[in-house]
Design a protein around this motif. Sequence first.
Motif, PDB file in Angstrom:
ATOM      1  N   LEU A  13      35.440  38.447  46.120  1.00 44.60           N
ATOM      2  CA  LEU A  13      36.608  37.974  46.870  1.00 44.60           C
ATOM      3  C   LEU A  13      36.429  36.552  47.384  1.00 44.60           C
ATOM      4  N   ASN A  16      37.312  34.528  44.309  1.00 39.79           N
ATOM      5  CA  ASN A  16      38.723  34.616  43.905  1.00 39.79           C
ATOM      6  C   ASN A  16      39.365  35.793  44.613  1.00 39.79           C
ATOM      7  N   SER A  17      40.038  35.516  45.721  1.00 38.34           N
ATOM      8  CA  SER A  17      40.645  36.587  46.513  1.00 38.34           C
ATOM      9  C   SER A  17      41.962  37.092  45.934  1.00 38.34           C
ATOM     10  N   ARG A  18      42.373  36.549  44.808  1.00 37.44           N
ATOM     11  CA  ARG A  18      43.629  36.989  44.182  1.00 37.44           C
ATOM     12  C   ARG A  18      43.428  38.098  43.160  1.00 37.44           C
ATOM     13  N   LEU A  19      42.197  38.469  42.899  1.00 39.89           N
ATOM     14  CA  LEU A  19      41.962  39.540  41.925  1.00 39.89           C
ATOM     15  C   LEU A  19      42.509  40.855  42.449  1.00 39.89           C
ATOM     16  N   SER A  20      43.019  41.670  41.542  1.00 41.52           N
ATOM     17  CA  SER A  20      43.535  42.987  41.930  1.00 41.52           C
ATOM     18  C   SER A  20      42.379  43.944  42.188  1.00 41.52           C
ATOM     19  N   GLU A  23      40.910  44.943  38.892  1.00 37.49           N
ATOM     20  CA  GLU A  23      40.015  43.955  38.291  1.00 37.49           C
ATOM     21  C   GLU A  23      38.647  43.943  38.987  1.00 37.49           C
ATOM     22  N   PHE A  51      42.537  36.415  54.268  1.00 34.35           N
ATOM     23  CA  PHE A  51      42.589  35.828  52.932  1.00 34.35           C
ATOM     24  C   PHE A  51      43.296  34.488  53.090  1.00 34.35           C
ATOM     25  N   THR A  52      42.736  33.441  52.489  1.00 32.70           N
ATOM     26  CA  THR A  52      43.291  32.105  52.694  1.00 32.70           C
ATOM     27  C   THR A  52      43.524  31.388  51.372  1.00 32.70           C
ATOM     28  N   VAL A  53      44.154  30.241  51.481  1.00 32.78           N
ATOM     29  CA  VAL A  53      44.400  29.371  50.342  1.00 32.78           C
ATOM     30  C   VAL A  53      43.653  28.075  50.580  1.00 32.78           C
TER      31      VAL A  53
END
Length: 143
Positions: A13, A16-20, A23, A51-53
Motif C-alpha cells: 500500500l 501503490n495505495s490504489r491496488l484493489s 490484487e 490514503f493520500t495522493v
Amino acid sequence: MLDDFDYRILQILTENSRLSYAEIGRIISLSQSATKGRVQNLLESGTIKQFTVEVDHEKLGYPLKVVISLKFKNDEFRRFINDVNKFPEILSCKRVTGEFCLITECILKDSRHLEQLIDRLIAYGIPTTAIQLSEIETKPFLT
C-alpha cells in the motif's frame, strides 16, 4: 500484533495505495475478503492513518522546494504555531530539537516568492533557508 501478511500489505500500500483488495491478495496469496479484513483492521487500529495522493507541485507552478528552519524569541513560537495555516506554501512543519525549533518544507513559484515568504516569517523569528536541489528516493521503513 502485526504478522508478515500485515507488513506485506503495508509495504504494498505504501508503494501503490490504489491496488484493489483482490490484487493485493494475489500478490501475498490471500483471498480478497481476508485482505480486505486485514486492511480494515490496520485502519481501525490506526496503523494506517489515511490514503493520500502525491502531487507534482512543479506541474502546478511551484518548482522551487525549500527547507526553512526557524528560531524563535520569547513567545513567538506559540504565535507561529497558531498562524502556521496562514502560510499555504508550507507543506510540512516539524518541531525538532537542536539549534532550531521548527523545520518546514515549502513549495514556491520562484526566488521572489521565497523572498516574500521570508519577509512574512521574520515577523515570528529567524528563518534559515536551504534550497532543495533534488530528492533522493527512499523506501518506507517497515520491519
